[in-house]
Design an enzyme around this catalytic site. Structure first.
Site, short mmCIF file in Angstrom:
data_model
loop_
_atom_site.label_atom_id
_atom_site.label_comp_id
_atom_site.label_asym_id
_atom_site.label_seq_id
_atom_site.Cartn_x
_atom_site.Cartn_y
_atom_site.Cartn_z
N ARG A 55 -56.94 -32.42 8.60
CA ARG A 55 -58.04 -32.13 9.51
C ARG A 55 -58.37 -30.66 9.36
O ARG A 55 -57.59 -29.89 8.81
CB ARG A 55 -57.61 -32.42 10.95
CG ARG A 55 -57.32 -33.89 11.22
CD ARG A 55 -57.15 -34.11 12.72
NE ARG A 55 -56.75 -35.47 13.02
CZ ARG A 55 -57.60 -36.50 13.15
NH1 ARG A 55 -58.90 -36.29 12.97
NH2 ARG A 55 -57.17 -37.70 13.45
N THR B 29 -59.94 -24.21 10.60
CA THR B 29 -61.01 -23.27 10.98
C THR B 29 -62.35 -23.63 10.33
O THR B 29 -63.33 -22.95 10.56
CB THR B 29 -60.65 -21.83 10.55
OG1 THR B 29 -60.48 -21.83 9.14
CG2 THR B 29 -59.38 -21.35 11.22
N ASP C 196 -50.19 -16.23 2.83
CA ASP C 196 -50.20 -17.34 1.90
C ASP C 196 -49.35 -17.02 0.67
O ASP C 196 -49.88 -16.85 -0.41
CB ASP C 196 -51.66 -17.59 1.47
CG ASP C 196 -52.00 -19.05 1.49
OD1 ASP C 196 -51.07 -19.85 1.68
OD2 ASP C 196 -53.17 -19.39 1.29
N LYS D 256 -62.14 -18.23 -1.91
CA LYS D 256 -60.85 -17.54 -1.91
C LYS D 256 -60.58 -16.82 -3.22
O LYS D 256 -59.73 -15.95 -3.30
CB LYS D 256 -59.74 -18.55 -1.69
CG LYS D 256 -59.77 -19.18 -0.33
CD LYS D 256 -58.59 -20.09 -0.21
CE LYS D 256 -58.79 -21.05 0.94
NZ LYS D 256 -57.77 -22.11 0.90
#
Lengths: 519, 519
Positions: free
Chosen positions: A214, A217, A275, A307
């Site tokens: 899901r 953000t 990350d 990214k």
């Protein structure tokens, strides 16, 4: 003697300390396992706020975090919130034993990692195991993630971490092959390729037990979008049944206990916005290994606003995927894709379903169909289903001849949805705000992040019908007053909110000769 | 689109999101500020478990951590635990506004520090400020401490951190001079030099507003020991009054809001057993600056079983103290002391009072008196009260002529204790276990950590009368059956517990030719 300034190594009193008490129930959930102990009694036993204790009753054990209170819990009582007492299966007045967890073995390993010493496989197993048993505090886990970020993980560590994450959860055993899977590194709005690719692969006779997430953000995750058409929460047995019957599924990974340790790691990484590369690789690949996949295609969107703003960093991630993947027995194909623009025309759960249904039936929006077929084609070639160079055409053929759509309906039906749903049935919001070009010019950028923010402000993904409809893409020539995009919401107040946000940020940027003016 | 794997930068919705609710009170303390929100309502507003929200009511604001519940809190309600509702001064049914705190500015700075970029003074101020406002989660603070440990702090960072810790709390304004202070790096059992040194310095006419800590993992902290003789919890105004009257005090630092940020940092450092050098220096020196001290003596115990097993590491810490101290306007003298053996004969709160009273009146135990006079002498010389080389003799003279003891009684009386307390009045435990030498030989080591553990197991510091009486020290020749030490407890069960622990560890090691046998 001792000063509070000095931080001594903690001493393991586990085997010495023990006391018992009677349960006092609090009728409220705490969201985690908490034992409320009498302050004086706990301190006499060298137990402090935040310590971890093992609670045991009727032969059942549970690790809980200590809270102290002088008022609500008397000597001899142990206060338990509803979730803890139900987990331990105890009631008011039952006897519970309290034992200090002691210093987790992980602490030494985390310290060593901080000092730059790589972790070996048994050490990683210890940390993952203690994390799964709730023996590590948030503070300890944060230090571990920070250490992995700052010192990096080598290939051995990454492979070991992946294997431990796999072991921490269930695995899907299909006894069929080939099993294929797909992953996207994210960052592009719309981009619902999974819902087009899965039916193509299933129609081609491959098995694709796809789990999706899901949104955290973004405007919608694949699971949020699919949920508009059918339930997405299934047990692993139900998932197995659906895949054996239809060759594919599109379910929410969060409802299944695959790669369980990953959920805990993601929580920490998300709250720190950290990350670490090795953890990212382990996180993604563990899910592929858990469903038994052999062939995997990975989509790495690159370009302005994604990214990976340069090809170098996208390539470096791709190489890491290939390297770690091969050590785990996976055959991986990485496609670096152009991610500067949203994919498809619609953003938001129900709106994205619109694009997916159109792509499968009317072969538009072109960019969504094209990208899905590129990814599907790479996978068809990788697993040897079609000849090298013929993948894209074969994938497109399965859409054009209606087989992918047939398969899509079959999967939707098997998941409990209405297979014959039409785009006009979709619960799309009726409150609308139209954004027009303030000047003439060429569209230089449609910003993925800004588009997601506005869609979210309009209510997505909670409000399934909220989102954005784009009427332009990068490179389009527009004239002043032309329709750029629409904001869609389920209520007037959410629409207002999104419009207010839109006025602060400007997701569609037009090219201009003068970039700024200095007075 | 987005995968849970990808960790996007968090977006600041602060200025957009807002909702209100009616207070629902839970009659239990949570130990921290928590707001329990209705799960669906919160998610619609993009608020998740663990987020920080600002609660405001009647013009008062408080940052709380979010917990979600579908059952105990309905839509439109905001569940508050007793501590939060009392802090906000709201009652059942009152209206409270909820606003997301947004992403703390500290996050970027912590990330940069992780990447090896030193923090500047304003950035450190931001982190300390947000930490004090509870805007940073435990996860975020842990990452910060881990980054400071792994990347180190340079002098500028250490000085800035010290100044911010000072600013975060109250400061003592005496308007007298010279003000002196003392610190010990810790790790040695017994070692109650503060309680001998403070009256010497006060008797010499200097001001010594001494704050001490309670024990965390040792048998007793100075505050625990002093508390046997007099109260140690005072406000900063009361502390000021005591020092102005008697020139000294021995109070618990935890009751006073000096260097407030340090308490939060210590909690994190302790739970990770992490002691980043710069943070340690800032922590200690901030307390000295906060009481207005100009001259400081620092005791760094070194040797086997202490925190500094070699002289090199002790010297390096001493140099850092001198360097950072001088930049803060402090004149520091560091003494590296022999810490291989406990100091004094008794360990545990009441037992250590015994040693202190004896040292001031009967000039024994010799090692406690000697060490206290060495430290006191260094301080007398440093502040120019006596000539170089005459400090030790001057300090000893103040003990021998009874002036230090008179001053001690004055301070005890001013803090509300009985100034005429005798060693026979001390509440020493009556349950005793005698440990004898199992063989003849020379005592090679009396292990500080093991002695502390046994004293703690016997009940110290909570049981004021519990602890250890040592009857030997390093170098003594003992014969089989000679008394090595006694374990003292207030109850039979605690004594048993300590004896059991003593059987597992062996705090007094005799020299032996054969160190081990390999079969």
């Amino acid at each position: 003697m001792e000063n509070v300034d000095s931080v001594p190594a903690r001493f393991d009193m586990t085997k010495y300390k023990l006391y018992s008490g009677r349960v006092k129930c609090f009728d409220i959930e705490a969201g985690k396992f908490i034992a409320v102990l009498n302050e004086r009694e706990a301190k006499e036993n060298s137990i402090f706020t935040g310590d971890r204790v093992v609670l045991s009753a009727h032969g059942k054990e549970k690790v809980a975090i200590v809270d102290l209170s002088e008022e609500v819990v008397e000597r001899g009582e142990i206060g338990l919130f509803a979730d803890t007492s139900s987990e331990l299966r105890v009631h008011e007045g039952d006897k519970v034993d309290v034992r200090l967890v002691g210093v987790p073995d992980s602490i030494k390993v985390i310290r060593k990692k901080m000092d730059g010493v790589p972790m070996n496989a048994p050490e990683i197993a210890t940390i993952v195991h203690e994390m799964m048993e709730n023996r590590l505090s948030e503070t300890e886990l944060a230090a571990w993630v920070a250490a992995m970020y700052m010192k990096g993980l080598n290939s051995d560590e990454t492979v070991a971490l992946t294997k431990e994450i796999v072991k921490s959860g269930d695995t899907l055993k299909l006894d069929r092959k080939p099993i294929v899977d797909k992953h996207c590194a994210g960052g592009v709005a719309g981009n619902r390729t999974t819902m087009v690719l899965v039916p193509i692969m299933a129609a081609a006779g491959l098995y694709i037990p796809k789990t999706s997430s899901r949104s955290i953000t973004s405007a919608s995750g694949t699971a949020d979008t699919m949920e508009v058409l059918a339930p997405v929460e299934f047990s692993i047995e139900e998932m197995r049944r659906i895949v054996l019957k239809t060759h594919g599924c599109m379910v929410w990974g969060g409802a299944i206990n695959l790669a369980a340790a990953d959920d805990k790691l993601i929580k920490i990484r998300h709250s720190l916005s950290l990350d670490p590369r090795g953890v990212l690789l382990a996180s993604i690949l563990a899910k592929k290994v858990s469903v038994g996949a052999r062939y995997v295609v990975i989509d790495i969107p690159a370009g302005m606003g994604t990214k990976f703003e340069d090809m170098g960093s996208a390539r470096s991630l791709a190489k890491d995927f290939l390297n770690i993947g091969s050590r785990l027995g996976l055959e991986i194909e990485c496609l670096i894709t152009d991610g500067t623009d949203p994919v498809g025309q619609r953003i938001g759960p129900a709106l994205e379903c619109y694009d997916v249904l159109e792509a499968l039936q009317k072969f538009t929006p072109h960019d969504l169909l094209d990208k899905s077929c590129q990814l599907a084609g790479a996978l068809l070639e990788k697993c040897g289903k079609v000849q090298k160079g013929r993948g894209y055409t074969a994938a497109l053929e399965l859409v054009k001849n209606g087989k992918a759509y047939e398969k899509f309906k079959e999967i939707v039906g098997e998941q409990g949805g209405n297979p014959n749903v039409k785009v006009t049935d979709l619960p799309i919001g009726t409150h609308k705000y139209v954004v027009e070009a303030q000047a003439s010019g060429r569209v230089r950028l449609v910003d993925n992040r800004d588009i997601s923010r506005i869609a979210r402000a309009a209510g997505a993904p909670h409000d399934k019908g909220a989102g954005i409809i784009l009427h332009c893409e990068q490179g389009d020539k527009v004239s002043k007053g032309d329709l750029l995009f629409e904001i869609i919401a389920e209520s007037e107040s959410k629409l207002d909110f999104a419009v207010k946000l839109h006025e602060d940020i400007n997701p569609v940027r037009l090219q201009s000769v003068v970039l700024g003016k200095v007075d």
